[in-house]
Write a protein that holds these residues in place. Structure first.
Motif, short mmCIF file in Angstrom:
data_model
loop_
_atom_site.label_atom_id
_atom_site.label_comp_id
_atom_site.label_asym_id
_atom_site.label_seq_id
_atom_site.Cartn_x
_atom_site.Cartn_y
_atom_site.Cartn_z
N ALA A 1 23.86 -42.72 -10.23
CA ALA A 1 23.19 -44.20 -10.61
C ALA A 1 22.94 -44.04 -12.12
N ARG A 2 23.53 -45.15 -12.77
CA ARG A 2 23.39 -45.47 -14.33
C ARG A 2 22.28 -46.39 -14.61
N THR A 3 21.50 -46.24 -15.43
CA THR A 3 20.41 -46.97 -15.87
C THR A 3 20.92 -48.49 -16.15
N LYS A 4 20.49 -49.39 -15.41
CA LYS A 4 20.63 -50.73 -15.67
C LYS A 4 22.08 -51.26 -15.48
N SER A 5 22.91 -50.57 -14.75
CA SER A 5 24.14 -50.79 -14.74
C SER A 5 24.60 -50.68 -13.07
N GLY A 6 23.94 -49.71 -12.27
CA GLY A 6 24.39 -49.54 -11.07
C GLY A 6 25.03 -48.18 -10.57
N TYR A 7 25.72 -48.18 -9.37
CA TYR A 7 26.14 -46.93 -8.91
C TYR A 7 27.73 -46.82 -9.09
N TYR A 8 27.98 -45.75 -9.47
CA TYR A 8 29.33 -45.45 -9.91
C TYR A 8 30.14 -43.98 -8.94
N VAL A 9 31.32 -44.13 -8.84
CA VAL A 9 31.86 -42.83 -8.17
C VAL A 9 31.74 -41.81 -9.19
N ARG A 10 31.21 -40.66 -8.70
CA ARG A 10 31.21 -39.56 -9.89
C ARG A 10 32.53 -38.65 -10.02
N TYR A 11 33.20 -38.37 -8.58
CA TYR A 11 34.30 -37.67 -8.77
C TYR A 11 34.94 -37.77 -7.23
N THR A 12 36.35 -37.52 -7.27
CA THR A 12 36.93 -37.67 -6.24
C THR A 12 37.78 -36.12 -5.95
N PRO A 13 38.26 -36.12 -4.86
CA PRO A 13 38.45 -34.53 -4.58
C PRO A 13 39.88 -34.29 -5.18
#
Length: 520
Positions: free
Chosen positions: A60-72
């Motif tokens: 979760a990024r402040t005032k920005s939303g949710y993002y994929v952190r990493y993939t396999p």
């Protein structure tokens, strides 16, 4: 077990991330957007994102939303199954014994020296059988003693401990159950339990067997002092000293020493990190050597974490039934699955009583309670006889208390929480290894259990690495302990049983630095 709606939604998103459909840095729809898209409540959508966030898959990024952190794709490669070349370069059990009988002690020493040379080169291919326990003064025995001694040092980061952190266990509920058991039992559990074991515990284990496909009664089960005692009774029930037992390679060193300690020879069977025992190889081995029993961990093996698919389990059960070779199935990690359902056991496919299933709560609930069990099939009476000879009965209080813990439906709730924590921890550990270890490092990505198998550059010697790591207050298990020779000396086993903390992250960073230095 039925999953909650938020877990179902989180699971579908996780699959998209693992398949690379959602890539690192991709922005996810808002909580409100997910709610509308999936037809779920805002709270359910928030829980789904929280679940993925705890696993380290999104952030979760402040005032920005949710993002994929990493993939396999960012993770290390997984170790591959050994490349099959020719029939094992080392002599098989009876061939070796025949040669020893003819050549005598001097010939035996020469052959062992040649075998040691082959193992030391780390050649690909498959091993044969060996019956000799480790020689006195063997460096692997010394390091094993050192690692176990270090387990009691609280100042050491113990990646060597393949068990749950005490903080992940339901201490208060267990203590409450113990007190209730003492109060409610007619003699306060001060007397001997029956030789077969506490009736309530056996009844609850029979009910629990439904989760892995079993249809049992309490009369089918014998309780033991942990899983290792169950395995030992099973081995004694189906073998005699001098017999050959097939085990996986690599496999838990405790199983290797249990087999050797009973005067049995070992035939090491190669294992695929994903699908488990190489059944075709085993079938060929049966034509060339007399195997009296197989001892396999079919669900989340230690140390590879492999889990045999159901169709391969059925194939294994049928193969061994045709040859009348007993299968001792160590299922101690079976309840520690990260997926939606518990994997089945070979025992659930057993129609002839040929499978002896062994397990315990040592990895799931209470390591110190020493509550284990054996489901011996047609060998029930022999296992009971062995228990009467060696221990008479199991510890009454702890076994009765675990029976009550199951009876009050506390086990399933605890396991749901434990599996979630372990899955999250496994991902965090793997990501840290990818970040800190050399790029040619390979790491398993298990779907359950406690451990990671780390394969390093072949120039790294894990025993020397251990000595350097312990100087930094870091402990792990060197790879060569998981075989009868040194072919895995460039590997190590790391447990993710401890919650991922800044101290754990720092320790993995330090260990990665030591690996880089050793491989330079």
């Amino acid at each position: 077990m039925e999953t909650f709606l938020y877990e179902q939604v989180a699971g579908r998103l996780e699959k998209l991330i693992r398949k690379g459909v959602l890539k690192t840095g991709d922005k996810l729809v808002s909580v409100r957007g997910l709610s509308e898209e999936q037809g779920i409540s805002l709270s359910t959508a928030f829980k789904a994102y929280s679940e993925l966030e705890q696993k380290g898959l999104i952030e979760a990024r402040t005032k920005s939303g949710y993002y994929v952190r990493y993939t396999p794709r960012q993770l290390p490669q997984t170790p591959q199954a050994p490349q099959q070349t020719q029939w094992p370069p080392w002599p098989l059990a009876q061939d070796k014994q025949d040669k020893q009988d003819k050549q005598g002690e001097q010939g035996e020493q020469g052959e062992q020296g040649e075998q040691g040379k082959k193992g030391g080169q780390g050649e690909p291919g498959f091993p044969g059988a060996t019956g000799e326990p480790a020689a006195p003064g063997n460096p692997t025995d010394a390091i094993l003693h050192r690692v176990y001694t270090d387990l009691s040092d609280e100042t050491i980061i113990r990646f060597s401990m393949a068990a749950p952190s005490i903080n992940l266990l339901p201490r208060a509920r267990l203590q409450k159950t113990l007190m209730e058991t003492v109060r409610n039992h007619p003699d306060g559990c001060m007397g001997y339990a029956s030789a077969q074991g506490d009736a309530v515990l056996r009844r609850q284990l029979a009910l629990h067997a439904f989760s892995w496909g079993g249809t049992l009664t309490e009369e089918d089960i014998v309780t033991t002092q942990g899983c290792m005692e169950a395995v030992t009774f099973a081995l004694k029930a189906v073998t005699q000293p001098g017999d050959t037992v097939a085990v996986e390679t690599p496999t838990f060193f405790g199983l290797i020493r249990a087999v050797q300690g009973l005067g049995l020879k070992i035939l090491e069977v190669p294992v695929d990190p994903e699908t488990g025992v190489d059944i075709d190889w085993l079938a060929q081995a049966m034509k060339r050597t007399s195997i009296k029993a197989c001892l396999f961990v079919t669900n989340f093996s230690n140390p590879l974490g492999s889990c045999m698919p159901d169709e391969r389990k059925a194939q294994l059960v049928n193969l061994l039934a045709e040859k009348n070779i007993p299968l001792i199935e160590d299922d101690i990690y079976g309840d520690l699955y990260f997926g939606e359902s518990r994997p089945r056991t070979c025992k659930s496919m057993d129609k002839t009583g040929n499978v002896l299933l062994c397990s315990s709560v040592s990895k799931s609930l209470a390591p110190g309670y020493r509550v284990g069990w054996c489901i011996p099939g047609r060998h029930l009476q022999r296992v009971l006889e062995l228990k009467r000879i060696h221990s008479l009965s199991s510890t009454h209080l702890t076994h009765a208390a675990i029976g009550q813990f199951f009876a009050h439906n506390r086990f399933d709730l605890h396991m749901r929480q434990l599996r979630k924590a372990l899955h999250t921890q496994s991902l965090a550990y793997i990501e840290a290894i990818a970040r800190y270890f050399p790029p040619d490092t390979k790491v398993t990505q298990p779907k359950g259990g406690y451990v990671l198998w780390v394969e390093m550059n072949r120039s790294v010697r894990s025993l020397a690495l251990y000595q350097a790591a312990i100087g930094e207050k870091i402990s792990f298990f060197p790879g060569q302990l998981f075989s009868v020779d040194v072919r895995y000396e460039h590997c190590m086993r790391i447990s993710f049983g401890q919650p991922f903390t800044p101290a754990i992250d720092k320790a993995l960073k330090t260990l990665g630095k030591l690996v880089r230095e050793a491989s330079a």
